[in-house]
Design a protein around this motif. Structure first.
Motif, mmCIF file in Angstrom:
data_model
loop_
_atom_site.group_PDB
_atom_site.id
_atom_site.type_symbol
_atom_site.label_atom_id
_atom_site.label_comp_id
_atom_site.label_asym_id
_atom_site.label_seq_id
_atom_site.Cartn_x
_atom_site.Cartn_y
_atom_site.Cartn_z
ATOM 1 N N ASN A 1 46.379 47.383 41.147
ATOM 2 C CA ASN A 1 46.439 46.285 40.170
ATOM 3 C C ASN A 1 45.183 45.415 40.197
ATOM 4 O O ASN A 1 45.264 44.188 40.096
ATOM 5 C CB ASN A 1 47.678 45.425 40.411
ATOM 6 C CG ASN A 1 47.658 44.736 41.770
ATOM 7 O OD1 ASN A 1 46.876 45.110 42.648
ATOM 8 N ND2 ASN A 1 48.494 43.722 41.938
ATOM 9 N N ILE A 2 44.032 46.043 40.317
ATOM 10 C CA ILE A 2 42.788 45.263 40.334
ATOM 11 C C ILE A 2 42.616 44.499 39.031
ATOM 12 O O ILE A 2 41.975 43.440 38.986
ATOM 13 C CB ILE A 2 41.565 46.166 40.609
ATOM 14 C CG1 ILE A 2 40.335 45.300 40.948
ATOM 15 C CG2 ILE A 2 41.278 47.092 39.437
ATOM 16 C CD1 ILE A 2 39.145 46.096 41.430
ATOM 17 N N SER A 3 43.222 45.004 37.959
ATOM 18 C CA SER A 3 43.094 44.324 36.665
ATOM 19 C C SER A 3 43.756 42.946 36.675
ATOM 20 O O SER A 3 43.422 42.089 35.844
ATOM 21 C CB SER A 3 43.693 45.183 35.546
ATOM 22 O OG SER A 3 45.077 45.390 35.752
ATOM 23 N N ASP A 4 44.664 42.712 37.616
ATOM 24 C CA ASP A 4 45.300 41.390 37.713
ATOM 25 C C ASP A 4 44.297 40.301 38.080
ATOM 26 O O ASP A 4 44.536 39.111 37.823
ATOM 27 C CB ASP A 4 46.418 41.407 38.760
ATOM 28 C CG ASP A 4 47.639 42.200 38.299
ATOM 29 O OD1 ASP A 4 47.680 42.585 37.107
ATOM 30 O OD2 ASP A 4 48.533 42.448 39.129
ATOM 31 N N LYS B 1 41.551 31.411 45.601
ATOM 32 C CA LYS B 1 42.027 32.309 44.547
ATOM 33 C C LYS B 1 40.863 33.180 44.078
ATOM 34 O O LYS B 1 39.883 32.688 43.529
ATOM 35 C CB LYS B 1 42.598 31.516 43.371
ATOM 36 C CG LYS B 1 43.132 32.418 42.259
ATOM 37 C CD LYS B 1 43.667 31.602 41.090
ATOM 38 C CE LYS B 1 44.174 32.528 39.991
ATOM 39 N NZ LYS B 1 44.673 31.765 38.811
ATOM 40 N N ILE B 2 40.983 34.487 44.311
ATOM 41 C CA ILE B 2 39.929 35.427 43.972
ATOM 42 C C ILE B 2 40.088 35.887 42.521
ATOM 43 O O ILE B 2 41.171 36.283 42.094
ATOM 44 C CB ILE B 2 39.961 36.658 44.903
ATOM 45 C CG1 ILE B 2 39.870 36.218 46.365
ATOM 46 C CG2 ILE B 2 38.848 37.626 44.546
ATOM 47 C CD1 ILE B 2 38.599 35.482 46.707
ATOM 48 N N THR B 3 39.006 35.817 41.747
ATOM 49 C CA THR B 3 39.010 36.337 40.387
ATOM 50 C C THR B 3 37.755 37.177 40.156
ATOM 51 O O THR B 3 36.745 37.030 40.858
ATOM 52 C CB THR B 3 39.047 35.219 39.335
ATOM 53 O OG1 THR B 3 37.885 34.384 39.492
ATOM 54 C CG2 THR B 3 40.313 34.387 39.461
ATOM 55 N N LEU B 4 37.847 38.052 39.161
ATOM 56 C CA LEU B 4 36.712 38.871 38.734
ATOM 57 C C LEU B 4 36.484 38.572 37.255
ATOM 58 O O LEU B 4 37.269 38.969 36.401
ATOM 59 C CB LEU B 4 37.013 40.358 38.947
ATOM 60 C CG LEU B 4 37.314 40.784 40.386
ATOM 61 C CD1 LEU B 4 37.776 42.240 40.426
ATOM 62 C CD2 LEU B 4 36.085 40.598 41.268
ATOM 63 N N SER B 5 35.417 37.854 36.964
ATOM 64 C CA SER B 5 35.149 37.406 35.595
ATOM 65 C C SER B 5 34.324 38.453 34.846
ATOM 66 O O SER B 5 33.304 38.932 35.341
ATOM 67 C CB SER B 5 34.392 36.077 35.625
ATOM 68 O OG SER B 5 34.132 35.615 34.330
ATOM 69 N N VAL B 6 34.791 38.813 33.651
ATOM 70 C CA VAL B 6 34.107 39.838 32.857
ATOM 71 C C VAL B 6 32.731 39.335 32.430
ATOM 72 O O VAL B 6 32.584 38.204 31.944
ATOM 73 C CB VAL B 6 34.925 40.213 31.610
ATOM 74 C CG1 VAL B 6 34.216 41.318 30.827
ATOM 75 C CG2 VAL B 6 36.325 40.642 31.996
ATOM 76 N N TYR B 7 31.728 40.180 32.612
ATOM 77 C CA TYR B 7 30.376 39.845 32.168
ATOM 78 C C TYR B 7 30.145 40.445 30.782
ATOM 79 O O TYR B 7 30.198 41.656 30.592
ATOM 80 C CB TYR B 7 29.331 40.378 33.139
ATOM 81 C CG TYR B 7 27.918 40.243 32.617
ATOM 82 C CD1 TYR B 7 27.318 38.993 32.523
ATOM 83 C CD2 TYR B 7 27.190 41.360 32.202
ATOM 84 C CE1 TYR B 7 26.032 38.852 32.026
ATOM 85 C CE2 TYR B 7 25.903 41.225 31.714
ATOM 86 C CZ TYR B 7 25.333 39.966 31.622
ATOM 87 O OH TYR B 7 24.070 39.819 31.128
ATOM 88 N N LEU C 1 37.977 47.947 30.083
ATOM 89 C CA LEU C 1 38.888 47.028 30.767
ATOM 90 C C LEU C 1 40.342 47.478 30.591
ATOM 91 O O LEU C 1 41.140 47.386 31.531
ATOM 92 C CB LEU C 1 38.723 45.607 30.225
ATOM 93 C CG LEU C 1 37.388 44.904 30.525
ATOM 94 C CD1 LEU C 1 37.345 43.560 29.813
ATOM 95 C CD2 LEU C 1 37.181 44.725 32.021
ATOM 96 N N ASP C 2 40.673 47.968 29.406
ATOM 97 C CA ASP C 2 42.019 48.503 29.189
ATOM 98 C C ASP C 2 42.310 49.638 30.164
ATOM 99 O O ASP C 2 43.412 49.739 30.714
ATOM 100 C CB ASP C 2 42.165 49.019 27.751
ATOM 101 C CG ASP C 2 42.168 47.900 26.719
ATOM 102 O OD1 ASP C 2 42.451 46.756 27.099
ATOM 103 O OD2 ASP C 2 41.893 48.187 25.542
ATOM 104 N N GLY C 3 41.313 50.479 30.379
ATOM 105 C CA GLY C 3 41.489 51.612 31.283
ATOM 106 C C GLY C 3 41.682 51.199 32.728
ATOM 107 O O GLY C 3 42.348 51.902 33.494
ATOM 108 N N LEU C 4 41.103 50.054 33.099
ATOM 109 C CA LEU C 4 41.249 49.586 34.482
ATOM 110 C C LEU C 4 42.685 49.160 34.798
ATOM 111 O O LEU C 4 43.052 49.046 35.967
ATOM 112 C CB LEU C 4 40.292 48.424 34.749
ATOM 113 C CG LEU C 4 38.792 48.746 34.742
ATOM 114 C CD1 LEU C 4 37.970 47.506 35.065
ATOM 115 C CD2 LEU C 4 38.453 49.869 35.718
ATOM 116 N N GLU C 5 43.494 48.950 33.773
ATOM 117 C CA GLU C 5 44.889 48.565 34.006
ATOM 118 C C GLU C 5 45.672 49.691 34.686
ATOM 119 O O GLU C 5 46.658 49.427 35.387
ATOM 120 C CB GLU C 5 45.552 48.173 32.688
ATOM 121 C CG GLU C 5 44.989 46.889 32.084
ATOM 122 C CD GLU C 5 45.660 46.528 30.777
ATOM 123 O OE1 GLU C 5 46.639 47.221 30.396
ATOM 124 O OE2 GLU C 5 45.214 45.560 30.125
ATOM 125 N N SER C 6 45.248 50.935 34.491
ATOM 126 C CA SER C 6 45.929 52.067 35.136
ATOM 127 C C SER C 6 45.133 52.620 36.313
ATOM 128 O O SER C 6 45.448 53.693 36.833
ATOM 129 C CB SER C 6 46.189 53.183 34.113
ATOM 130 O OG SER C 6 44.971 53.686 33.592
#
Length: 433
Positions: A19-22, A170-176, A57-62
């Motif tokens: 669930n890295i997309s979370d 709180k760790i986040t990954l912000s889209v570039y 990004l959609d693909g990273l959900e799976s």
């Protein structure tokens, strides 16, 4: 971020395998163009890039991360390790490289590209565009940001960049998303007539194989002749696509009543973007100038200034000449390959390099002719397809090709006139539209 790189890698592997997309934040809709004028190339390419980023990004959900510090071994070479490795139903093989500092993110980006290449070497037939590469880094280095856009847009790589942040634990990954300034060098005049290099091959009627319109009462080329000419154009376009040329390719045949006065009435025309066109880049008294964005010219000036006096004199002419040579050879070789026959004889033909504007406005070459299917490669294909999508999505905002818009978009893809006119419109400078 308080984590070390290794700790952060382990954190992702231990806590977000599936669930890295979370953790991903900052996703937004692609840029939109609301004017009735032709959009600038930089808009089309920015929209294309942002659509591709969102699709990945959609693909990273799976995505399921299956390994960390995966060792990649090649015979005779030292072993390298990629940080995280996995796959998803949509994106397939996914590789992730992490760097916390500005100083090391360029190295990480280079490694990502090398890792994708490695998988292509061990799975022959796999293309780098089929591998999703995720860079987790600050994205503070201009070189990395420039390279990201180039690889994503011009080289068709599947790339996502995520910026790691720690907000009170709180760790986040912000889209570039690259801002519009990174697309500014994709200027409209990249498609200007003066920026195009034209290669034309002419050849004779081949009775029974490629005949003219004099055989029919309705003055149309026989279907088998159309098929043959279109196949040749298509094959040449595939060759140019594989070698990185941004081109349009089409066949034409002079009207029978006109063609009888010419020994070679059949034509294959290739018009390719010339990245070294003197219209956009030239030198005079050691100063680089041209119809182009000043920042781009300044970058070239910087390289030019570091060359020796002897090298400067012929540098731009030399690299342009090399480009001409490569394009001519590619077109010529593929054309000759199309006309190999069992008795070993060769087909007579002539090759020329006419001025693109002069050729496409010539009555003999472009009016008194049957224009067949047109094929686009590289950036020209991407630009055209993005524009077609744009006008179908917003028909009320379309200034060209609106009233006659076919019901289905496939009917716009090979027709000579709309392709020609749309690319012409897109090639106008913003002050001209």
């Amino acid at each position: 971020m308080q984590f070390t790189e290794n700790e952060f890698r382990d954190y992702l592997f231990n806590n977000h395998k599936e669930n890295i997309s979370d953790l991903i934040v900052g996703r937004r809709n692609p840029i939109n163009w609301k004017s009735t004028e032709f959009p600038p190339l930089r808009f089309l390419l920015q929209k294309l890039a942002e659509q591709r980023i969102n699709k990945l990004l959609d693909g990273l959900e799976s995505l399921i991360i299956t390994a960390r510090e995966l060792q990649l071994e090649k015979l005779g070479d030292s072993t390298t390790r990629l940080d995280l490795f996995g796959s998803s139903e949509t994106n397939g093989i996914t590789i992730i490289e992490l760097k916390k500092s500005k100083q090391t993110e360029r190295q990480a980006f280079t490694e990502l590209l090398a890792y994708a290449n490695h998988f292509c070497s061990i799975f022959p037939g796999l293309k780098e565009s089929s591998i999703t590469s995720v860079l987790i880094a600050p994205m503070e280095t201009r070189t990395v940001r420039d390279a990201f856009v180039q690889e994503l847009v011009a080289n068709n790589k599947s790339l996502v960049a995520l910026i790691p942040k720690d907000d009170n634990g709180k760790i986040t990954l912000s889209v570039y998303y690259p801002d519009e300034s990174y697309y500014q060098w994709f200027e409209n005049n990249l498609l200007d007539d003066s920026s195009m290099l034209t290669v034309v091959i002419t050849f004779p009627i081949i009775e029974g194989w490629i005949d003219d319109d004099t055989l029919s009462e309705d003055q149309k080329i026989p279907d088998y002749s159309k098929d043959a000419l279109n196949i040749i154009s298509n094959e040449i376009s595939h060759r140019l696509e594989s070698e990185g040329f941004h081109a349009l390719v089409y066949a034409s045949q002079k009207w029978g009543e006109i063609g009888q006065f010419f020994p070679y009435p059949n034509t294959i025309c290739v018009a390719a973007i010339n990245p070294f066109s003197s219209f956009r880049t030239a030198s005079y008294e050691d100063t680089i100038y041209g119809a182009s964005e000043q920042g781009r010219l300044s970058e070239i000036q910087s390289i030019y200034n570091q060359l020796s006096d002897d090298e400067r004199k012929f540098w731009l002419d030399g690299i342009e000449s090399s480009f001409h040579h490569r394009l001519i050879i590619s077109v010529q070789e593929e054309f000759q390959l199309c006309f190999k026959n069992k008795n070993g004889s060769s087909l007579d033909s002539e090759i020329s390099l006419p001025d693109w504007y002069g050729f496409k406005t010539s009555m003999i070459d472009s009016v008194f002719t049957h224009q067949l299917d047109i094929y686009l490669t590289g950036l020209l294909r991407l630009i055209y397809m993005t524009y077609i999508s744009h006008i179908y999505d917003s028909k009320e905002n379309c200034i060209f090709y609106h009233d006659d818009l076919p019901k289905y978009s496939y009917d716009t893809l090979r027709k000579f006139l709309p392709v020609w006119e749309i690319l012409r419109g897109l090639g106008l400078g913003e002050e001209q539209t």
